[in-house]
Design a protein around this motif. Structure first.
Motif, PDB file in Angstrom:
ATOM      1  N   THR A  92     -34.763 -87.043  83.542  1.00  0.00           N
ATOM      2  CA  THR A  92     -33.922 -88.242  83.496  1.00  0.00           C
ATOM      3  C   THR A  92     -34.306 -89.247  84.575  1.00  0.00           C
ATOM      4  O   THR A  92     -35.067 -88.949  85.504  1.00  0.00           O
ATOM      5  CB  THR A  92     -32.444 -87.867  83.704  1.00  0.00           C
ATOM      6  OG1 THR A  92     -32.271 -87.428  85.072  1.00  0.00           O
ATOM      7  CG2 THR A  92     -32.001 -86.773  82.754  1.00  0.00           C
ATOM      8  N   ASP A 147     -33.262 -97.894  83.893  1.00  0.00           N
ATOM      9  CA  ASP A 147     -33.924 -96.957  84.798  1.00  0.00           C
ATOM     10  C   ASP A 147     -34.399 -97.677  86.064  1.00  0.00           C
ATOM     11  O   ASP A 147     -34.322 -97.140  87.171  1.00  0.00           O
ATOM     12  CB  ASP A 147     -35.116 -96.299  84.112  1.00  0.00           C
ATOM     13  CG  ASP A 147     -34.698 -95.323  83.015  1.00  0.00           C
ATOM     14  OD1 ASP A 147     -33.500 -95.304  82.665  1.00  0.00           O
ATOM     15  OD2 ASP A 147     -35.564 -94.587  82.509  1.00  0.00           O
ATOM     16  N   SER A 185     -29.055 -94.245  78.887  1.00  0.00           N
ATOM     17  CA  SER A 185     -29.791 -93.030  78.530  1.00  0.00           C
ATOM     18  C   SER A 185     -29.179 -91.787  79.171  1.00  0.00           C
ATOM     19  O   SER A 185     -29.027 -90.749  78.512  1.00  0.00           O
ATOM     20  CB  SER A 185     -31.267 -93.153  78.920  1.00  0.00           C
ATOM     21  OG  SER A 185     -31.438 -93.194  80.317  1.00  0.00           O
ATOM     22  N   GLN A 201     -35.242 -86.133  73.817  1.00  0.00           N
ATOM     23  CA  GLN A 201     -35.458 -87.554  74.093  1.00  0.00           C
ATOM     24  C   GLN A 201     -35.200 -88.385  72.842  1.00  0.00           C
ATOM     25  O   GLN A 201     -34.671 -89.498  72.921  1.00  0.00           O
ATOM     26  CB  GLN A 201     -36.898 -87.780  74.579  1.00  0.00           C
ATOM     27  CG  GLN A 201     -37.228 -87.127  75.923  1.00  0.00           C
ATOM     28  CD  GLN A 201     -36.544 -87.795  77.100  1.00  0.00           C
ATOM     29  OE1 GLN A 201     -35.323 -87.695  77.240  1.00  0.00           O
ATOM     30  NE2 GLN A 201     -37.302 -88.465  77.942  1.00  0.00           N
ATOM     31  N   ILE A 253     -31.465 -88.842  72.391  1.00  0.00           N
ATOM     32  CA  ILE A 253     -30.961 -89.801  73.381  1.00  0.00           C
ATOM     33  C   ILE A 253     -31.336 -91.220  72.967  1.00  0.00           C
ATOM     34  O   ILE A 253     -30.503 -92.138  73.001  1.00  0.00           O
ATOM     35  CB  ILE A 253     -31.507 -89.466  74.785  1.00  0.00           C
ATOM     36  CG1 ILE A 253     -30.980 -88.109  75.270  1.00  0.00           C
ATOM     37  CG2 ILE A 253     -31.136 -90.568  75.776  1.00  0.00           C
ATOM     38  CD1 ILE A 253     -31.656 -87.594  76.529  1.00  0.00           C
ATOM     39  N   ALA A 254     -32.595 -91.408  72.566  1.00  0.00           N
ATOM     40  CA  ALA A 254     -33.070 -92.737  72.175  1.00  0.00           C
ATOM     41  C   ALA A 254     -32.283 -93.275  70.985  1.00  0.00           C
ATOM     42  O   ALA A 254     -31.930 -94.463  70.941  1.00  0.00           O
ATOM     43  CB  ALA A 254     -34.561 -92.685  71.852  1.00  0.00           C
ATOM     44  N   VAL A 262     -28.936 -94.430  72.252  1.00  0.00           N
ATOM     45  CA  VAL A 262     -29.043 -95.666  73.034  1.00  0.00           C
ATOM     46  C   VAL A 262     -29.200 -96.877  72.120  1.00  0.00           C
ATOM     47  O   VAL A 262     -28.752 -97.989  72.455  1.00  0.00           O
ATOM     48  CB  VAL A 262     -30.211 -95.565  74.045  1.00  0.00           C
ATOM     49  CG1 VAL A 262     -30.488 -96.914  74.707  1.00  0.00           C
ATOM     50  CG2 VAL A 262     -29.888 -94.513  75.117  1.00  0.00           C
TER      51      VAL A 262
END
Length: 904
Positions: A262, A298, A456, A605, A608-609, A612
């Motif tokens: 992360t 990020d 994220s 991932q 999560i994507a 998002v």
């Protein structure tokens, strides 16, 4: 600004039907050299060019920016003029108190009170006051908001008065979000527009803020950093921020994060690398082609934690990702086009393969980042996830028995943990008996600006909660769990993704939109748990997605504090202990009777994507449509219509500070320090949390006793941070942290000292007051990195009010050193010596000559006379670094100087 000096350096940018004037770096004679500067220094150079007046800014200042390239450093002092100031309410309230007191002082000395007004745009966001009193229920948010409004009525009425009375001053009401998130999602513009003689002038958006984590805005290509409230007030009132042209360390990012890693893991790695590199007082600028795959959220996580790696700022240049984020968060199409066009015209745009000149560089392949936490008490102490039980066991807070005073480090963490396993406490909660052991996680908080800005990691936490719930896992019953998002947009997208319900099933109900646990507003633990911890002196832990885990900050009974990503916060709430190796041991048993491991519920991932992708522009438009309005309770607060504030003698929140009440129109000469006593001898890494705590107020502390003398009940104490508008509370809280260690006393924690010549042990406040009655000046001695942490002006104000005239340390963090000068306290630095090498015990007399004849960086002689009659002299360096700082010190402080300028 002098039109004559700057007119030849302007140019016009035309977009559609609109034309904009800007100050063009390419028109400077040094343009070829300046093109190789780091982008952050280009922003500084533009600021100098736009404010070129031949007085505070000269052509030599701009030439010095080009000369910087020769060695990546400069000893040139420059005057930086930020366009705006950002405040949160803990640091904002005392700033507004000072402005109100300055109006009184100006009127008393023959001026007009209305002269005192912010000249720059000021935004204050109320985000530091909500506490986690209620949790793990649907009513938690409403209950906490009700209690916040009830506790803080005086403060909020005062802020409403300020909003009504001062020009250029806006307040974002409580329950909206964290100031840095509001700044990132709404206030920040990347390119600023202002009217000048009927022309629209554009320039880079710049700011300073009264919170260390103002640096979060660097993710948007906006240059800004945290300053003390004192320095921010001066910036509001038209004074430039005086600074040396900084060194700039380039941090090259390559590659991509691996599956399961992360942004929090990345930032904790970056923090450790930069702390080891040594970047205190320097700019850090991120570059490299890895930025192309690094989302702006990020970047914001990394920029946010610049104070933790010690840098002034952590800057990201403008690129396509900046434009994407500005569009997502609801900025106008015109603004986004302007940002792109101006950044490219001014040389501020990041191109692939850019390699600016830096003072020094380091690099990181993001593909090598491992899952990690930071703890147990410093954000730079990164620990790989698999090693957490071992490092926890090695913690100095773990003692095999009460008499053992040595740290267990090096003796084996697992052995130490095993030796403590017999120490457990039984307690009852909701009619069920449980056992609480060392290492128990009693607080699990998704909190603070660092991560609650990042879709994220928040979606990852929700997806992990979903998988855990479906497996039949529940949080450990002794865990106080909470969700405090950075903005209302977060709950919008968690609900749209269908994940909020799963977080709630694990106890992560919404508790408020504010800093909460990260700032020390974790609220009380259930009484049976607090009693069990106290009775058996258990070392229990907090896991939070924050940026600060200093001793005594999170909760007075929680000794071990760990920073982690939001999904790991949820995981530790399930495991309930720091002694569980989450990489090998199960989090618990599923409803099918089988063990459930972290890898079984960690989201991919891709998942999560996909989550998002649900975050959209309409969410930001909806939540920021009426950002300054507040709810009906805020709007119902009535305030007096007056140019000066009507101070209430019986108020326990807002009091007229004494800083200006006896000042004269002209400053008195600075006197030398003769026969001063030592108030405290501190070790390394003493933070502003130690000097000026922001957490809970203990009933038996000097501040607690003062509040009780006013008839304030213990349940209504609120926090130190909420009472920063009352100097009587704050000076009593200075050096009163429950974990501070004064080396004048052996084996004593807390704000105690020894008074001389009596030899009596007293609270630091009581000793200071006795010294004041005796007419004895005071000195504080400290080790390395004195004043690390939050930009707390009260760490300097309280120091002054206790009678301290000088601090002698091995080194300083930037903001606190500046704040000391801003309050008229001189910071001195040992040259090759330390309290330990000098054998200081605390009974010495300290004399310092030459304070009326200072120059920046001057060496002074300090005479130290021991109780045995022996004397020694040492050299120290005056850490007043610039001419402006020296002017402020001679006036007794920066605000005294501003007042005298107004009267002149």
């Amino acid at each position: 600004m002098s039109d004559r000096l700057t007119s030849s350096f302007t140019d016009t940018l035309t977009l559609g039907q609109k034309s904009y004037l800007y100050y063009c770096l390419q028109k400077l004679p040094q343009s070829q050299e300046l093109a190789r500067l780091p982008k952050s220094l280009k922003v500084l150079t533009e600021n100098l060019l736009r404010n070129l007046d031949g007085d505070t800014v000269t052509k030599d200042d701009i030439a010095a920016m080009a000369d910087w390239l020769k060695r990546g450093a400069s000893d040139r002092e420059i005057a930086f003029r930020p366009l705006r100031v950002l405040m949160q309410d803990f640091t904002g309230v005392p700033a507004v108190v000072d402005l109100a007191a300055m109006r009184d002082a100006v009127r008393r000395l023959g001026g007009k009170a209305e002269q005192v007004n912010p000249l720059s745009a000021v935004d204050l966001v109320i985000d530091h006051s909500v506490m986690v009193d209620a949790f793990a229920s649907e009513q938690a948010f409403a209950t906490n908001v009700d209690m916040e409004m009830a506790r803080n009525g005086e403060r909020y009425a005062f802020l409403r008065w300020g909003q009504q009375t001062f020009d250029n001053f806006r307040v974002v009401p409580p329950g909206t979000g964290i100031c840095h998130q509001v700044n990132l999602e709404y206030l920040g513009q990347t390119v600023w527009q202002q009217q000048q003689d009927g022309t629209t002038v554009i320039c880079p958006d710049t700011l300073v803020g009264t919170d260390s984590h103002t640096t979060m805005i660097n993710a948007l290509g906006i240059l800004g950093w945290g300053v003390g409230g004192i320095e921010a007030e001066a910036a509001m009132l038209g004074q430039p921020v005086s600074m040396l042209i900084p060194e700039v360390v380039g941090f090259k990012l390559t590659g991509k994060l691996r599956e399961g890693i992360t942004a929090t893991d990345l930032v904790l790695t970056v923090v450790q690398m930069l702390r080891n590199k040594g970047v205190v007082g320097k700019f850090v600028e991120f570059y490299g082609d890895g930025l192309a795959s690094l989302p702006l959220a990020d970047r914001a996580t990394i920029a946010n934690m610049a104070p933790e790696y010690g840098a002034t700022c952590g800057f990201f240049p403008v690129d396509e990702e900046t434009l994407r984020y500005l569009t997502l968060t609801g900025r106008s199409e015109e603004q986004v086009e302007l940002v792109e066009a101006y950044s490219k015209a001014q040389g501020l745009w990041r191109h692939a393969g850019d390699e600016p000149m830096f003072t020094d560089t380091l690099s990181l392949d993001m593909g090598e980042v491992e899952a990690c936490l930071a703890g147990p008490k410093r954000p730079q102490d990164r620990v790989e996830l698999s090693k957490v039980p071992e490092i926890f066991g090695q913690s100095c807070e773990l003692r095999v028995d009460q008499d053992q005073k040595d740290c267990l480090e090096g003796e084996g963490g697992q052995t130490a943990v095993a030796a403590r396993q017999s120490l457990e406490a039984e307690f009852s909660l909701n009619s069920t008996r449980y056992k609480l052991k060392d290492g128990a996680v009693v607080i699990a908080a998704i909190t603070s600006c660092t991560n609650t800005s990042n879709p994220s990691v928040l979606m990852a936490a929700g997806l992990l909660a979903k998988a855990a719930t479906e497996k039949g896992l529940t949080r450990a019953p002794w865990v106080k769990s909470s969700l405090a998002p950075g903005s209302k947009v977060v709950t919008d997208y968690l609900e749209k993704a269908g994940l909020m319900t799963y977080l709630e099933q694990l106890g992560f109900y919404l508790v408020g939109y504010g800093c909460t646990t990260c700032i020390g507003n974790s609220g009380p633990l259930p009484d049976p748990i607090e009693q069990a911890i106290k009775k058996h002196d258990l070392t229990v832990a907090a896991v939070l997605s924050g940026n600060r885990n200093f001793e005594g900050r999170i909760h007075p009974f929680v000794k071990s504090n760990w920073l982690a990503s939001p999904p790991l916060v949820v995981a530790y709430a399930l495991a309930g202990s720091m002694n569980v190796d989450l990489t090998r041991e199960p989090l618990g048993t599923g409803k099918d009777g089988k063990p459930v491991y972290l890898k079984d519920i960690w989201p991919s991932q891709q998942a999560i994507a996909e989550a998002v992708e649900l975050v959209n522009r309409e969410m930001f438009h909806k939540e920021y449509a009426a950002v300054f309005d507040g709810d009906e309770r805020w709007q119902a607060i009535e305030v007096e219509d007056s140019s000066t504030f009507n101070w209430q003698q019986d108020s326990s929140y807002i009091q007229h500070p004494p800083f200006f009440q006896t000042m004269a129109k002209e400053p008195e000469p600075v006197e030398d320090i003769a026969q001063a006593r030592l108030l405290a001898i501190m070790g390394d890494s003493v933070t502003t949390d130690h000097i000026s705590p922001a957490g809970s107020i203990k009933a038996d502390s000097p501040a607690g006793k003062y509040l009780q003398s006013l008839g304030v009940e213990r349940k209504d104490f609120n926090s130190y941070g909420s009472r920063r508008g009352n100097h009587e509370v704050m000076m009593r809280g200075t050096f009163a942290n429950i974990r501070i260690r004064n080396q004048m006393l052996e084996d004593v924690e807390g704000g105690e000292t020894r008074h001389y010549p009596s030899g009596e042990q007293l609270s630091i406040y009581d000793a200071a007051m006795r010294y004041q009655e005796e007419g004895v000046p005071l000195v504080v001695v400290a080790g390395k990195e004195y004043g690390t942490g939050s930009s707390r002006d009260w760490a300097a104000k309280g120091t002054l009010l206790l009678g301290v005239r000088a601090v002698i340390a091995e080194s300083y963090e930037r903001i606190h050193r500046s704040n000391l000068i801003g309050m008229g306290v001189v910071p001195l630095e040992f040259i090759g010596d330390s309290a330990e090498s000098l054998g200081l015990k605390g009974d010495e007399l300290i004399s310092i000559k030459g304070l009326n004849d200072l120059t920046p960086g001057k060496e002074l002689v300090v005479k130290i006379e021991g109780d045995d009659g022996k004397a020694q002299e040492i050299k120290v360096r005056c850490r007043i670094d610039t001419g402006n700082e020296l002017t402020y010190y001679r006036h007794g402080g920066i605000l005294h100087y501003v007042i005298r300028r107004m009267l002149a």
